[in-house]
Design an enzyme around this catalytic site. Structure first.
Site, PDB file in Angstrom:
ATOM      1  N   GLY A  50      16.164  30.035  57.881  1.00 14.20           N
ATOM      2  CA  GLY A  50      16.736  29.184  58.914  1.00 14.20           C
ATOM      3  C   GLY A  50      16.833  27.726  58.502  1.00 14.20           C
ATOM      4  O   GLY A  50      17.224  26.880  59.305  1.00 14.20           O
ATOM      5  N   THR A  51      16.492  27.429  57.253  1.00 15.35           N
ATOM      6  CA  THR A  51      16.477  26.037  56.806  1.00 15.35           C
ATOM      7  C   THR A  51      17.277  25.801  55.523  1.00 15.35           C
ATOM      8  O   THR A  51      17.197  24.701  54.966  1.00 15.35           O
ATOM      9  CB  THR A  51      15.021  25.572  56.559  1.00 15.35           C
ATOM     10  OG1 THR A  51      14.438  26.398  55.542  1.00 15.35           O
ATOM     11  CG2 THR A  51      14.199  25.641  57.828  1.00 15.35           C
ATOM     12  N   SER A  85      21.923  36.506  50.974  1.00 19.07           N
ATOM     13  CA  SER A  85      22.514  36.480  52.321  1.00 19.07           C
ATOM     14  C   SER A  85      24.024  36.284  52.224  1.00 19.07           C
ATOM     15  O   SER A  85      24.797  36.883  52.971  1.00 19.07           O
ATOM     16  CB  SER A  85      21.892  35.368  53.164  1.00 19.07           C
ATOM     17  OG  SER A  85      20.550  35.652  53.448  1.00 19.07           O
ATOM     18  N   GLY A 105      17.608  33.565  56.045  1.00 19.91           N
ATOM     19  CA  GLY A 105      16.322  34.129  56.424  1.00 19.91           C
ATOM     20  C   GLY A 105      15.348  33.070  56.884  1.00 19.91           C
ATOM     21  O   GLY A 105      14.680  33.214  57.900  1.00 19.91           O
ATOM     22  N   GLU A 126      17.743  40.825  54.627  1.00 17.89           N
ATOM     23  CA  GLU A 126      19.085  41.044  54.094  1.00 17.89           C
ATOM     24  C   GLU A 126      19.579  42.459  54.377  1.00 17.89           C
ATOM     25  O   GLU A 126      20.752  42.658  54.711  1.00 17.89           O
ATOM     26  CB  GLU A 126      19.082  40.762  52.593  1.00 17.89           C
ATOM     27  CG  GLU A 126      18.767  39.316  52.276  1.00 17.89           C
ATOM     28  CD  GLU A 126      18.047  39.108  50.948  1.00 17.89           C
ATOM     29  OE1 GLU A 126      17.785  37.936  50.626  1.00 17.89           O
ATOM     30  OE2 GLU A 126      17.728  40.089  50.247  1.00 17.89           O
TER      31      GLU A 126
END
Length: 183
Positions: free
Chosen positions: A89-90, A47, A87, A152
């Site tokens: 979110g954490t 990312s 991707g 991605e």
């Protein structure tokens, strides 16, 4: 399956996922880039690579942009925009930077495949991409590709689309002058 058939399948996955991109979120991002004093790009792993390419193109357009963690990279503050991708979110490093950016008064936009409650509290705008968000996606009907590859790819195409929109009206010769001076 042959390489040609696999490639065609991948292109279809990208087409399907990209067609579900929330346009209002992307339009908001374009508006925020246009008014931002500076832009910071934040991500980890692949990312981060996608965002590094985007950051480079923003600079080619004459927009002051930095990849967080690179040198040089001034601190973000009010009037700045932070664009992130995770991707899952954490991603701990990404989430920590977003919290710091918010505390500093910067606007935050997040590309993710999993809009977690924590992200909803941190990001001003979330652009949720319909793609697998795990490292292991057994029997995923969404993608035959590994891990978060589809996410991605869609992030990259969204970013390139944004660059195409932002570049309208800027002479290509001007953009080319910012490309490099050492080649």
């Amino acid at each position: 399956m042959t390489v040609l058939k696999t490639g065609q399948h991948i292109l279809q996955e990208i087409h399907t996922g990209f067609s579900q991109l929330p346009e209002s979120g992307v339009d908001n991002l374009i508006s925020q880039i246009r008014k931002a004093r500076r832009v910071f790009c934040v991500g980890a792993g692949r990312s981060r690579i996608m965002l590094s390419a985007f950051c480079m193109r923003l600079n080619h357009l004459g927009i002051e942009a930095y990849v967080a963690g690179n040198i040089p990279c001034p601190p973000a503050s009010a009037g700045d925009l932070v664009i992130a991708a995770s991707g899952s979110g954490t991603t701990p490093s990404v989430v920590a930077i977003l919290k710091r950016a918010k505390e500093a008064g910067a606007a935050v936009v997040m590309f993710t495949a999993a809009a977690t409650p924590e992200l909803r509290d941190t990001a001003d705008t979330i652009i949720e991409i319909q793609a697998p968000n795990g490292l292991i996606n057994k029997n995923s009907p969404e993608s035959t590709q590994l891990m978060r590859t589809l996410f991605e790819q869609i992030v990259f195409i969204a970013e390139e689309s944004i660059i195409a929109i932002l570049s309208k009206g800027i002479p290509v010769e001007e953009i080319a002058k910012r490309h490099t001076n050492l080649e």
